[in-house]
Design a protein around this motif. Structure first.
Motif, mmCIF file in Angstrom:
data_model
loop_
_atom_site.group_PDB
_atom_site.id
_atom_site.type_symbol
_atom_site.label_atom_id
_atom_site.label_comp_id
_atom_site.label_asym_id
_atom_site.label_seq_id
_atom_site.Cartn_x
_atom_site.Cartn_y
_atom_site.Cartn_z
ATOM 1 N N ILE A 67 56.935 70.965 81.117
ATOM 2 C CA ILE A 67 57.474 70.978 82.482
ATOM 3 C C ILE A 67 56.348 71.053 83.512
ATOM 4 N N ALA A 68 55.356 71.885 83.245
ATOM 5 C CA ALA A 68 54.259 72.050 84.204
ATOM 6 C C ALA A 68 53.478 70.754 84.373
ATOM 7 N N ILE A 69 53.100 70.142 83.268
ATOM 8 C CA ILE A 69 52.324 68.909 83.340
ATOM 9 C C ILE A 69 53.177 67.770 83.883
ATOM 10 N N GLY A 70 54.447 67.708 83.447
ATOM 11 C CA GLY A 70 55.347 66.682 83.963
ATOM 12 C C GLY A 70 55.570 66.812 85.461
ATOM 13 N N GLY A 71 55.803 68.026 85.919
ATOM 14 C CA GLY A 71 56.012 68.249 87.348
ATOM 15 C C GLY A 71 54.793 67.871 88.167
ATOM 16 N N PHE A 72 53.619 68.258 87.664
ATOM 17 C CA PHE A 72 52.373 67.919 88.356
ATOM 18 C C PHE A 72 52.205 66.411 88.468
ATOM 19 N N MET A 73 52.459 65.699 87.382
ATOM 20 C CA MET A 73 52.263 64.250 87.385
ATOM 21 C C MET A 73 53.316 63.536 88.226
ATOM 22 N N ILE A 74 54.540 64.003 88.208
ATOM 23 C CA ILE A 74 55.591 63.369 89.011
ATOM 24 C C ILE A 74 55.255 63.463 90.496
ATOM 25 N N LEU A 122 43.560 63.286 88.437
ATOM 26 C CA LEU A 122 44.829 63.815 87.928
ATOM 27 C C LEU A 122 44.750 64.186 86.447
ATOM 28 N N TYR A 123 44.322 63.253 85.622
ATOM 29 C CA TYR A 123 44.203 63.533 84.193
ATOM 30 C C TYR A 123 43.272 64.720 83.917
ATOM 31 N N PRO A 124 42.071 64.768 84.502
ATOM 32 C CA PRO A 124 41.189 65.896 84.212
ATOM 33 C C PRO A 124 41.743 67.251 84.664
ATOM 34 N N ILE A 125 42.427 67.291 85.789
ATOM 35 C CA ILE A 125 42.951 68.577 86.260
ATOM 36 C C ILE A 125 43.969 69.140 85.282
ATOM 37 N N GLN A 126 44.969 68.337 84.909
ATOM 38 C CA GLN A 126 45.974 68.877 83.970
ATOM 39 C C GLN A 126 45.359 69.104 82.588
ATOM 40 N N GLY A 127 44.371 68.299 82.213
ATOM 41 C CA GLY A 127 43.708 68.491 80.926
ATOM 42 C C GLY A 127 42.953 69.808 80.855
#
Length: 462
Positions: A408-415, A193-198
């Protein structure tokens, strides 16, 4: 001849954007052009290589020391019957983060990023050129130096960041979550998860193309951990006895506030590596000057966060509060992390003070919503992280709309992804310890040992 700031930061053939140059051909080309400029100016490329690598390594072990800070902070803010368990969680999650980032995480984040994700290849190892140089092939020296820094120094610096994101989750869900389901979540968070959004930003992905800016990770690191913690806290539920049926709150004070204070000072110290190391170079005068600016802004923001939190507590509650002051410091640090390169240092005070104020308002708000955050990490890392990222658009020359889109994009992905993983773990393994185990404490229930055995199991442990 005019030289851009970015080129100054990569003088001597330095790829000043760390591992990103391997993922973005345009940046690699710019590094080559900077190398030619450095030769013209008489700069020694090998000297710059050494200083850049040194900066990565020293900054990396400062950030690694933040793992000790999180351990001490969380150990001080949980009840004594859960101290050994929280210490074990912190050293284990740090270890898992390092292994997962080596096995798959770094490649997903930085190698051959195609907009939304990097390479799915396994393992990330020293470059062939560096291996050849270590084997005595002097002809490989030029290729090694041209990269700008040692390959694995960059990996080390990036790895300690992902461990920070996992530590944020640990404090929020403390005192009632099972050890092994939590560690499985850490495996997925740090490895995938962390690497994808990073990769969307630091890996040169689609958010970078839009112009999203997050210097050292107010959103990419801190809000990511905060979103995962928020979702986990909601699904896990509050500690038993924390909230009454009438909505009133039963305080559950931490067992060792001096230890929590020590942890905060350690985090403050480590943050100089966190933000200062994110200059990603030390091989030029411009890079050194920028690092000094970042250090000063980091310190000012933390100090302003403490001061704002303490003053607001006095105004709102009639008393000052140590835990609010500690979290005010960390909130100030999180807030400045997205834009610590501001040349107007007064703005760092403003940004940090707003972060400290956020904590004083958001901590009681979460309690009213019956969201049990043991150490206040959601307020500090998530909400202050959002504020810090927006502040780049307000004070730092970034585009406020683009900054909002990135949040919003990173928050939505993580939620979404965190909710799926937490629910799967809840349905398969179960997330919570039993009521009896929660009452007796996780030290006794899961470890069979205690951090403070001389106190026994009496009232002092509840």
């Amino acid at each position: 001849m005019t030289i851009s700031l970015k080129k100054l930061l990569v003088l001597g053939g330095m790829a000043g954007l760390a591992g990103v140059t391997m993922a973005v051909p345009a940046l690699a080309q710019e590094a080559e052009e900077a190398a030619e400029t450095a030769v013209t100016l008489g700069v020694n490329p090998e000297t710059a290589f050494v200083f850049n690598t040194f900066a990565f390594l020293v900054s990396g072990f400062l950030v690694m020391f933040m793992a000790a800070g999180f351990s001490m902070l969380e150990s001080g803010l949980v009840r004594s019957k859960n101290t050994a368990a929280i210490c074990l969680k912190n050293i284990t999650l740090y270890s898992i983060a390092g292994i997962m980032y080596y096995l798959i995480g770094y490649d997903l984040m930085y190698t051959d990023v195609s907009g939304y994700i990097g390479s799915l290849s396994l393992l990330y190892n020293t470059s062939a050129d560096e291996l050849a140089l270590l084997g005595g092939d002097e002809a490989a020296l030029a290729a090694v130096v041209d990269n700008g820094y040692s390959v694995m120094s960059d990996w080390f610096f990036q790895m300690v960041f992902v461990a920070t994101a996992a530590s944020i989750v640990s404090g929020t869900v403390a005192e009632r979550i099972k050890f092994w389901p939590f560690m499985i979540f850490v495996i997925i968070l740090t490895g995938i998860l962390y690497p994808i959004q990073g990769s969307w930003t630091w890996g040169g992905g689609w958010l970078t193309e839009m112009g999203f800016s997050d210097y050292a990770g107010s959103t990419i690191v801190h809000s990511v951990g905060g979103w995962a913690a928020l979702v986990g806290a909601i699904i896990l539920g509050p500690r038993r006895g924390k909230y009454n049926a009438d909505g009133s709150i039963n305080p559950m004070p931490g067992a060792n506030l001096p230890l929590a204070t020590l942890g905060t000072f350690i985090l403050w110290l480590g943050w100089f590596g966190f933000n200062g190391g994110s200059v990603l170079a030390l091989g030029s005068a411009a890079a050194a000057a920028e690092m000094a600016i970042v250090y000063v802004n980091t310190n000012l923001a933390a100090a302003a966060g403490v001061t704002a939190a303490v003053i607001l507590c006095q105004i709102m509650f009639g008393k000052v509060d140590l835990s609010m002051g500690l979290n005010g410091a960390i909130a100030g640090l999180v807030s400045i992390t997205a834009g610590p390169d501001l040349t107007n240092h007064f703005l760092a005070l403003v940004i940090g003070a707003v972060g400290g104020a956020i904590v004083v308002f958001v901590v009681p708000l979460l309690d009213k919503l019956h969201i049990d955050d043991v150490v206040g990490a959601i307020s500090v890392h998530l909400v202050a992280g959002v504020w810090g990222t927006l502040a780049v658009g307000i004070f730092g020359g970034g585009n406020i709309v683009v900054q909002f889109v990135g949040i919003i994009a990173i928050g939505g992905f993580m939620i979404v992804t965190s909710a799926i993983i937490w629910y799967i773990l809840k349905l398969t393994m179960g997330l919570r310890v039993s009521e009896e185990d929660e009452e007796s404490g996780l030290d006794r229930a899961e470890l069979g040992m205690e951090a403070y055995p001389e106190f026994g199991y009496g009232s002092a442990r509840s």
